[in-house]
Scaffold this motif. Structure first.
Motif, PDB file in Angstrom:
ATOM      1  N   GLU A 191      -5.456   1.457   4.204  1.00 59.67           N
ATOM      2  CA  GLU A 191      -6.889   1.235   3.999  1.00 59.67           C
ATOM      3  C   GLU A 191      -7.387   2.002   2.784  1.00 59.67           C
ATOM      4  O   GLU A 191      -8.142   1.473   1.963  1.00 59.67           O
ATOM      5  CB  GLU A 191      -7.673   1.632   5.255  1.00 59.67           C
ATOM      6  N   ARG A 192      -6.991   3.265   2.647  1.00 56.26           N
ATOM      7  CA  ARG A 192      -7.399   4.071   1.482  1.00 56.26           C
ATOM      8  C   ARG A 192      -6.895   3.444   0.180  1.00 56.26           C
ATOM      9  O   ARG A 192      -7.612   3.404  -0.821  1.00 56.26           O
ATOM     10  CB  ARG A 192      -6.889   5.501   1.611  1.00 56.26           C
ATOM     11  N   PHE A 193      -5.680   2.927   0.190  1.00 50.58           N
ATOM     12  CA  PHE A 193      -5.112   2.299  -1.003  1.00 50.58           C
ATOM     13  C   PHE A 193      -5.955   1.103  -1.431  1.00 50.58           C
ATOM     14  O   PHE A 193      -6.374   1.000  -2.573  1.00 50.58           O
ATOM     15  CB  PHE A 193      -3.667   1.866  -0.738  1.00 50.58           C
ATOM     16  N   PHE A 194      -6.219   0.185  -0.498  1.00 46.37           N
ATOM     17  CA  PHE A 194      -6.977  -1.016  -0.838  1.00 46.37           C
ATOM     18  C   PHE A 194      -8.431  -0.708  -1.158  1.00 46.37           C
ATOM     19  O   PHE A 194      -9.058  -1.403  -1.967  1.00 46.37           O
ATOM     20  CB  PHE A 194      -6.862  -2.063   0.265  1.00 46.37           C
ATOM     21  N   ALA A 195      -8.978   0.333  -0.549  1.00 49.44           N
ATOM     22  CA  ALA A 195     -10.373   0.705  -0.810  1.00 49.44           C
ATOM     23  C   ALA A 195     -10.578   1.071  -2.271  1.00 49.44           C
ATOM     24  O   ALA A 195     -11.656   0.826  -2.826  1.00 49.44           O
ATOM     25  CB  ALA A 195     -10.787   1.865   0.093  1.00 49.44           C
ATOM     26  N   ARG A 196      -9.563   1.609  -2.919  1.00 55.87           N
ATOM     27  CA  ARG A 196      -9.687   1.980  -4.327  1.00 55.87           C
ATOM     28  C   ARG A 196      -9.876   0.765  -5.219  1.00 55.87           C
ATOM     29  O   ARG A 196     -10.417   0.871  -6.315  1.00 55.87           O
ATOM     30  CB  ARG A 196      -8.426   2.725  -4.801  1.00 55.87           C
TER      31      ARG A 196
END
Length: 74
Positions: free
Chosen positions: A65-70
């Motif tokens: 989730e953190r990866f795609f949020a960027r």
């Protein structure tokens, strides 16, 4: 040339010509680029990833989730 390769070549020289040719063909095949054009390092990374998956080691949902949020537009 390494000592091991020198030993192998000496041993191969003592074999019949047909067997020498078979081993020479195998050696030449081993020097060709890796399947799919991958480097040795890339193939090693793929093998490492497969071993991780086999062992049940995966990236957490939170990390994904953190990866795609960027990269999401806000």
């Amino acid at each position: 040339m390494t000592k091991l390769l020198e030993q192998a070549i000496k041993a191969i020289r003592r074999l019949p010509a047909k067997r020498q040719d078979e081993l020479a063909a195998a050696m030449l095949e081993a020097t060709k680029p890796s399947p799919g054009g991958y480097t040795g390092a890339q193939l090693a990374a793929i093998d490492e990833g497969i071993a991780d998956a086999d062992a049940g080691r995966f990236v957490s949902d939170e990390d994904i989730e953190r990866f795609f949020a960027r990269y999401r537009s806000t």
